[in-house]
Every structure is written in C-alpha cells, then in structure tokens.
Design a protein around this motif. Structure first.
Motif, mmCIF file in Angstrom:
data_model
loop_
_atom_site.group_PDB
_atom_site.id
_atom_site.type_symbol
_atom_site.label_atom_id
_atom_site.label_comp_id
_atom_site.label_asym_id
_atom_site.label_seq_id
_atom_site.Cartn_x
_atom_site.Cartn_y
_atom_site.Cartn_z
ATOM 1 N N SER A 46 0.860 -1.182 0.000
ATOM 2 C CA SER A 46 0.000 0.000 0.000
ATOM 3 C C SER A 46 0.894 1.229 0.000
ATOM 4 O O SER A 46 1.595 1.489 0.977
ATOM 5 N N LEU A 47 0.870 1.962 -1.081
ATOM 6 C CA LEU A 47 1.744 3.115 -1.234
ATOM 7 C C LEU A 47 0.939 4.409 -1.178
ATOM 8 O O LEU A 47 0.006 4.604 -1.957
ATOM 9 N N PHE A 48 1.306 5.280 -0.239
ATOM 10 C CA PHE A 48 0.676 6.589 -0.134
ATOM 11 C C PHE A 48 1.560 7.580 -0.868
ATOM 12 O O PHE A 48 2.713 7.798 -0.503
ATOM 13 N N LEU A 49 0.998 8.168 -1.919
ATOM 14 C CA LEU A 49 1.751 9.087 -2.777
ATOM 15 C C LEU A 49 1.114 10.467 -2.751
ATOM 16 O O LEU A 49 -0.091 10.602 -2.502
ATOM 17 N N THR A 50 1.928 11.456 -3.038
ATOM 18 C CA THR A 50 1.428 12.826 -3.132
ATOM 19 C C THR A 50 2.196 13.565 -4.219
ATOM 20 O O THR A 50 3.271 13.128 -4.641
ATOM 21 N N THR A 51 1.630 14.670 -4.647
ATOM 22 C CA THR A 51 2.301 15.516 -5.620
ATOM 23 C C THR A 51 3.374 16.351 -4.918
ATOM 24 O O THR A 51 3.394 16.446 -3.689
ATOM 25 N N LYS A 52 4.221 16.966 -5.722
ATOM 26 C CA LYS A 52 5.295 17.790 -5.168
ATOM 27 C C LYS A 52 4.736 18.907 -4.279
ATOM 28 O O LYS A 52 5.285 19.211 -3.228
ATOM 29 N N ALA A 56 -2.533 16.818 -3.857
ATOM 30 C CA ALA A 56 -3.300 15.665 -4.339
ATOM 31 C C ALA A 56 -2.670 14.424 -3.705
ATOM 32 O O ALA A 56 -1.446 14.365 -3.506
ATOM 33 N N TYR A 57 -3.534 13.435 -3.379
ATOM 34 C CA TYR A 57 -3.078 12.283 -2.594
ATOM 35 C C TYR A 57 -3.615 11.001 -3.210
ATOM 36 O O TYR A 57 -4.757 10.960 -3.680
ATOM 37 N N TYR A 58 -2.801 9.958 -3.153
ATOM 38 C CA TYR A 58 -3.140 8.696 -3.793
ATOM 39 C C TYR A 58 -2.737 7.542 -2.887
ATOM 40 O O TYR A 58 -1.660 7.582 -2.275
ATOM 41 N N LEU A 59 -3.584 6.526 -2.836
ATOM 42 C CA LEU A 59 -3.241 5.275 -2.172
ATOM 43 C C LEU A 59 -3.312 4.202 -3.234
ATOM 44 O O LEU A 59 -4.367 3.982 -3.843
ATOM 45 N N VAL A 60 -2.182 3.562 -3.490
ATOM 46 C CA VAL A 60 -2.076 2.539 -4.530
ATOM 47 C C VAL A 60 -1.886 1.193 -3.848
ATOM 48 O O VAL A 60 -0.972 1.023 -3.034
ATOM 49 N N ILE A 61 -2.760 0.239 -4.193
ATOM 50 C CA ILE A 61 -2.689 -1.111 -3.629
ATOM 51 C C ILE A 61 -2.264 -2.051 -4.751
ATOM 52 O O ILE A 61 -2.910 -2.117 -5.808
ATOM 53 N N MET A 62 -1.184 -2.773 -4.494
ATOM 54 C CA MET A 62 -0.649 -3.679 -5.509
ATOM 55 C C MET A 62 0.065 -4.841 -4.840
ATOM 56 O O MET A 62 0.263 -4.835 -3.620
ATOM 57 N N ASP A 63 0.427 -5.824 -5.626
ATOM 58 C CA ASP A 63 1.174 -6.976 -5.132
ATOM 59 C C ASP A 63 2.542 -6.499 -4.662
ATOM 60 O O ASP A 63 3.207 -5.729 -5.352
ATOM 61 N N GLY A 99 4.524 1.935 6.805
ATOM 62 C CA GLY A 99 4.734 0.533 7.156
ATOM 63 C C GLY A 99 3.466 -0.211 7.525
ATOM 64 O O GLY A 99 3.448 -1.430 7.490
ATOM 65 N N VAL A 100 2.409 0.521 7.877
ATOM 66 C CA VAL A 100 1.145 -0.140 8.211
ATOM 67 C C VAL A 100 -0.045 0.503 7.495
ATOM 68 O O VAL A 100 -1.192 0.257 7.841
ATOM 69 N N VAL A 101 0.224 1.324 6.493
ATOM 70 C CA VAL A 101 -0.854 1.937 5.716
ATOM 71 C C VAL A 101 -1.628 0.823 5.018
ATOM 72 O O VAL A 101 -1.046 -0.106 4.464
#
Length: 162
Positions: A46-52, A56-63, A99-101
C-alpha cells in the motif's frame, strides 16, 4: 491513528470474516512474508503518494512483489510528478504511519481526498493481506470482502493496470 481494534470492530459490524496472524514486528515486506509463509493470500503493498505541492493524494494497492512504475502511474492518474507521502501527511490524511498503511485507514479520510487505486492483477486474487494498524499482525480477508468494506464506507476506488 487507525487502531487494530477499530479495524476489527468495523469488520465485525459489517459481518466481514477475516483471519489474523500475530507475529513479531515486521519492518520489511520480506519479514512480513516470512511470518505468514505457507498461508494463502496475496501479499500487498500500500503506497501513499502525493504531488510535489502536496495538494493531491493517492493510495495505490498492488502486489508487494511488483515495483511501481511511477511514470506509468502518473500517466494513468493524470497527475504531475509524484513522491512517497511523508509520515506527517500519512498521519493527517489516513491516521496511520508508514509501514502499516492499508485501505482500512480510509475510514479516517472523511474528506475523501485520497484517491484509491487498485492494480487490476491484485483484485484477481481471492485473498488479500495487510497490516491492520500495526506491524505485529497480518489480516487476511477475501477480495470481495475488502471491496464490501470500501462500499460500506462509501469510498470510491479505481482499477488500473500497473
């Protein structure tokens, strides 16, 4: 902060079955995988991403065995340059910590300003695994039940091919 107990309470309120495996603290995905070796379920990242500009905020769930192609995700999400969100922003937006998102943290995002994306490949897996608010536990639940949870809290998500 999303606590393990609040996650369990919400799942039980929704009558969503789950299994918990208790283990020593897992500081890396490799450690976490070793603690649950032999159990059915895709290991998630689970990756929490943001713009510079952090607007804007993103949560990406992947293998967790896949590497995120940031340029490809940026193009799919039609957003400018991205980076991993800092701990204080994760706390502010999700009530969690690095680590626990996990997707359960979205219950804390009442503004629903974190866009949720699932890699299509991970949704084909029958069982998902996450750290539910702490790195000494791994939760297993069906993919259908994960989506049921998101529907119950009215949280939209998008499915993309990473």
């Amino acid at each position: 902060m999303t606590s393990y107990q609040s996650i369990v309470d919400q799942l039980e309120t929704l009558a969503i079955p789950y299994e918990i495996v208790n283990h020593p603290p897992a500081l890396t995905t490799e450690e976490a995988d070793a603690f649950i070796e032999g159990k059915e379920g895709v290991r998630t990242k689970s990756l929490f991403l943001t713009t510079k500009k952090k607007n804007a905020y993103y949560l990406v769930i992947m293998d967790d065995s896949k590497r995120l192609d940031m340029d490809k995700f940026r193009d799919l999400a039609q957003t400018p340059r991205l980076r991993l969100g800092p701990p204080e922003l994760i706390q502010e937006k999700l009530g969690s910590q690095p680590g626990v998102v996990c997707p359960f943290d979205l219950i804390n995002n009442t503004d629903q300003d974190v866009q949720l994306y699932f890699d299509r490949a991970i949704l084909a897996e029958p069982i998902q695994t996450f750290h539910p608010g702490e790195n000494t536990k791994t939760i297993f639940l069906s993919t259908d039940d994960l989506l049921k949870f998101l529907d119950a809290i009215n949280y939209p998500y998008q499915i993309i091919d990473l």
